[in-house]
Design an enzyme around this catalytic site. Structure first.
Site, short mmCIF file in Angstrom:
data_model
loop_
_atom_site.label_atom_id
_atom_site.label_comp_id
_atom_site.label_asym_id
_atom_site.label_seq_id
_atom_site.Cartn_x
_atom_site.Cartn_y
_atom_site.Cartn_z
N TYR A 69 0.85 -1.19 0.00
CA TYR A 69 0.00 0.00 0.00
C TYR A 69 0.89 1.24 0.00
O TYR A 69 1.31 1.73 1.04
CB TYR A 69 -0.92 0.03 1.22
CG TYR A 69 -1.91 -1.10 1.32
CD1 TYR A 69 -2.20 -1.91 0.23
CD2 TYR A 69 -2.57 -1.36 2.51
CE1 TYR A 69 -3.11 -2.96 0.33
CE2 TYR A 69 -3.49 -2.40 2.62
CZ TYR A 69 -3.75 -3.20 1.53
OH TYR A 69 -4.66 -4.22 1.63
N SER A 215 -12.96 -5.65 1.19
CA SER A 215 -14.00 -5.15 0.26
C SER A 215 -15.40 -5.59 0.68
O SER A 215 -16.19 -6.04 -0.15
CB SER A 215 -13.70 -5.61 -1.18
OG SER A 215 -12.52 -5.04 -1.67
N PRO A 216 -15.75 -5.47 1.96
CA PRO A 216 -17.06 -5.94 2.40
C PRO A 216 -18.22 -5.11 1.87
O PRO A 216 -19.37 -5.56 1.92
CB PRO A 216 -16.97 -5.85 3.93
CG PRO A 216 -15.99 -4.73 4.17
CD PRO A 216 -14.97 -4.89 3.07
N LEU A 217 -17.93 -3.91 1.36
CA LEU A 217 -18.98 -3.07 0.79
C LEU A 217 -18.86 -2.97 -0.73
O LEU A 217 -19.54 -2.16 -1.36
CB LEU A 217 -18.93 -1.66 1.41
CG LEU A 217 -19.26 -1.61 2.91
CD1 LEU A 217 -19.06 -0.19 3.43
CD2 LEU A 217 -20.67 -2.09 3.17
N GLN A 219 -16.54 -1.82 -2.78
CA GLN A 219 -16.11 -0.49 -3.25
C GLN A 219 -17.24 0.53 -3.18
O GLN A 219 -17.29 1.46 -3.98
CB GLN A 219 -15.54 -0.58 -4.68
CG GLN A 219 -14.48 -1.63 -4.88
CD GLN A 219 -13.25 -1.39 -4.03
OE1 GLN A 219 -12.94 -0.26 -3.68
NE2 GLN A 219 -12.54 -2.46 -3.68
N LEU A 222 -22.57 -1.46 -2.12
CA LEU A 222 -23.59 -1.88 -1.16
C LEU A 222 -24.13 -0.72 -0.33
O LEU A 222 -25.12 -0.90 0.39
CB LEU A 222 -23.04 -2.98 -0.25
CG LEU A 222 -22.84 -4.34 -0.94
CD1 LEU A 222 -22.06 -5.30 -0.05
CD2 LEU A 222 -24.18 -4.95 -1.33
N GLY A 224 -25.55 1.74 -1.68
CA GLY A 224 -26.74 2.15 -2.42
C GLY A 224 -26.64 3.53 -3.04
O GLY A 224 -27.51 3.92 -3.83
N LYS A 225 -25.58 4.28 -2.73
CA LYS A 225 -25.52 5.66 -3.22
C LYS A 225 -25.37 5.74 -4.73
O LYS A 225 -25.87 6.68 -5.35
CB LYS A 225 -24.37 6.42 -2.54
CG LYS A 225 -22.97 5.88 -2.83
CD LYS A 225 -21.92 6.67 -2.04
CE LYS A 225 -20.51 6.14 -2.30
NZ LYS A 225 -19.49 6.89 -1.53
#
Length: 329
Positions: A69, A215-217, A219, A222, A224-225
């Site tokens: 990183y 990456s639980p969302l 990127q 999830l 919703g935006k």
């Protein structure tokens, strides 16, 4: 700091570490350096410090970074933030990773001082093999990890992106030296449930290895935006906007799940992201932890909020069913 007493901690594998069900992923602290560092906008030191501070105040007690990183920039930024916070960061735990590509296992021991320098002497509580591809096999890597454990350069060993067979091999090889493999960090979310089918999750449960979900969302999908306002995709910096899930067809495919998350968010008085994170860390009991990132303080606040409620068993099953239907499309 009052919130910290309310957050239940979980044992990381068979280690002596007890961690919050959510850690903070620190890829976004890469300062735009290196190939993977360009994925995120550059955050200044004050922003990084405030995100780390807010996470600690909310009961998140561990931070996941990596050598790759920003070629150590994320490790340095995290260490700077923790040092700036003084006593407030005394209980913070650090997980980082060695990058194996085009290297041999000797590099694990040969570069450990670089990792410690980047972390400004802070202890490495969990050291992970970032992915399984190197010039040395799994057994050689684990023997090198055992050297680091024996010399107390690191406290515990884990892996990342290992399939079930390689994870079993790593667990056995490390066990020859009397140490457990405590974790496997893999991609896992409501939109990527491959570990449930390929043996990784079953092996982790059998061996007492914790799964750390990155990456639980997905990127941000999830949240919703992007379904609510697809124009936001145009403003994304880096290559993320070109991923299939950000295309019109991808958004339409996932809409049933996004709609369900939104309905449940209204019912619980939280956000869609918090519903998704809560499902991820609850559905398989204590086996799965997650490391959402945060590039703004409000993202850290949202992560914290995901730890402060529990989805009902009925809602866990409902989300599971709709997720499976969406993934089967």
């Amino acid at each position: 700091m009052e919130l910290q007493t309310k957050i239940k901690k979980r044992r990381l594998g068979s280690s002596d570490l007890y961690v919050s069900a959510l850690g903070l992923g620190c890829w976004q602290f890469s300062k735009g350096s290196g190939l993977v560092g360009r994925f995120w906008p550059v955050l200044d030191e004050n922003d990084v410090r405030d995100i780390v501070r807010k996470s600690l105040e909310g009961g998140i007690n561990w931070f996941d970074t990596a050598e790759v990183y920003g070629k150590g920039k994320s490790e340095e930024a995290l260490a700077n933030a923790l040092h700036a916070l003084g006593n407030q960061a005394d209980s913070a735990l650090i997980a980082t990773k060695w990058w194996p590509l085009f290297r041999t296992a000797n590099s694990l021991t040969g570069t450990i001082e670089e990792r410690l320098r980047a972390l400004q002497g802070r202890e490495i509580d969990l050291y992970q093999i970032h992915q399984p591809f190197s010039f040395s096999g799994v057994r050689a890597q684990m023997h090198a990890m055992a050297e680091l454990l024996q010399s107390r350069k690191i406290r515990h060993a884990g892996v990342s992106n290992f399939n079930a067979a390689k994870m079993r091999e790593a667990h056995a090889a490390l066990g020859e030296h009397g140490f457990p493999l405590v974790s496997n960090q893999v991609k896992y979310s409501l939109l990527d449930r491959r570990i449930e089918e390929n043996g990784i999750l079953d092996a982790a449960k059998e061996l007492g290895i914790t799964i750390i979900a990155y990456s639980p969302l997905e990127q941000g999908i999830l949240s919703g935006k992007f379904h609510q306002n697809p124009e936001l995709i145009r403003n994304i910096t880096g290559p993320r906007k070109y991923m299939p899930q950000f295309k019109s067809a991808g958004l339409e495919k996932t809409r049933p799940l996004i709609d369900l998350l939104a309905r449940l968010a209204d019912e619980y008085g939280v956000t869609s992201s918090q519903i998704a994170l809560n499902w991820t860390i609850q559905f398989h009991g204590d086996t799965v932890l997650a490391i959402p990132g945060a590039s703004k303080v409000r993202h850290a606040e949202e992560n914290i909020g995901a730890l402060q409620f529990e989805l009902s068993p009925a809602h866990l099953r409902q989300i599971d069913e709709v997720s499976r239907e969406v993934n089967a499309r």
